[in-house]
Motif scaffolding. Sequence first.
Motif, PDB file in Angstrom:
ATOM      1  N   HIS A   1       0.883  -1.147  -0.121  1.00 58.67           N
ATOM      2  CA  HIS A   1       0.040   0.144   0.052  1.00 58.67           C
ATOM      3  C   HIS A   1       0.874   1.328   0.160  1.00 58.67           C
ATOM      4  N   ALA A   2       0.488   2.249  -0.736  1.00 58.40           N
ATOM      5  CA  ALA A   2       1.228   3.451  -0.996  1.00 58.40           C
ATOM      6  C   ALA A   2       1.191   4.458   0.533  1.00 58.40           C
ATOM      7  N   GLY A   3       0.132   4.168   1.259  1.00 58.03           N
ATOM      8  CA  GLY A   3      -0.134   4.985   2.762  1.00 58.03           C
ATOM      9  C   GLY A   3      -0.630   4.166   3.655  1.00 58.03           C
ATOM     10  N   THR A   4      -1.001   4.319   4.824  1.00 58.22           N
ATOM     11  CA  THR A   4      -1.545   3.616   5.626  1.00 58.22           C
ATOM     12  C   THR A   4      -3.133   3.773   5.885  1.00 58.22           C
ATOM     13  N   SER A   5      -3.650   4.738   5.247  1.00 58.97           N
ATOM     14  CA  SER A   5      -5.200   4.596   5.227  1.00 58.97           C
ATOM     15  C   SER A   5      -5.983   3.342   5.188  1.00 58.97           C
ATOM     16  N   VAL A   6      -5.602   2.496   3.748  1.00 59.59           N
ATOM     17  CA  VAL A   6      -6.204   1.594   3.346  1.00 59.59           C
ATOM     18  C   VAL A   6      -6.113   0.356   4.216  1.00 59.59           C
ATOM     19  N   THR A   7      -4.865   0.454   4.684  1.00 59.23           N
ATOM     20  CA  THR A   7      -4.453  -0.878   5.612  1.00 59.23           C
ATOM     21  C   THR A   7      -5.041  -0.632   6.954  1.00 59.23           C
ATOM     22  N   GLU A   8      -5.255   0.620   7.296  1.00 58.98           N
ATOM     23  CA  GLU A   8      -5.971   0.586   8.670  1.00 58.98           C
ATOM     24  C   GLU A   8      -7.351   0.543   8.743  1.00 58.98           C
ATOM     25  N   ALA A   9      -8.146   0.999   7.473  1.00 55.72           N
ATOM     26  CA  ALA A   9      -9.453   1.064   7.216  1.00 55.72           C
ATOM     27  C   ALA A   9     -10.088  -0.523   6.883  1.00 55.72           C
ATOM     28  N   VAL A  10      -9.276  -0.897   5.981  1.00 54.52           N
ATOM     29  CA  VAL A  10     -10.007  -2.199   5.418  1.00 54.52           C
ATOM     30  C   VAL A  10      -9.161  -3.454   5.832  1.00 54.52           C
TER      31      VAL A  10
END
Length: 87
Positions: free
Chosen positions: A52-61
Amino acid sequence: MDAANVRRAFRHITKNAGIGTDWTPRELRHSFVSIMSDQGVPIETIADLVGHAGTSVTEAVYRHQLKPVITKGAHTMNTIFGDKPTG
């Protein structure tokens, strides 16, 4: 291998393992992220490991905190059914 072959091979593995055929390789991603997070690996490192390019998808999904949910459930059950005075 194309995606259909990967899924077919994965179903074969899970069937032979005795856990059924309803699993998908994608679920391994969720488990990986959750376990790494539960072990204290920084979210930035986990995001990098899963591409992942950032952490938002990792955290949310992908990140599902397992211990807090299990612990809260255990404490609740203990409150309801725990030791009660006899008499």
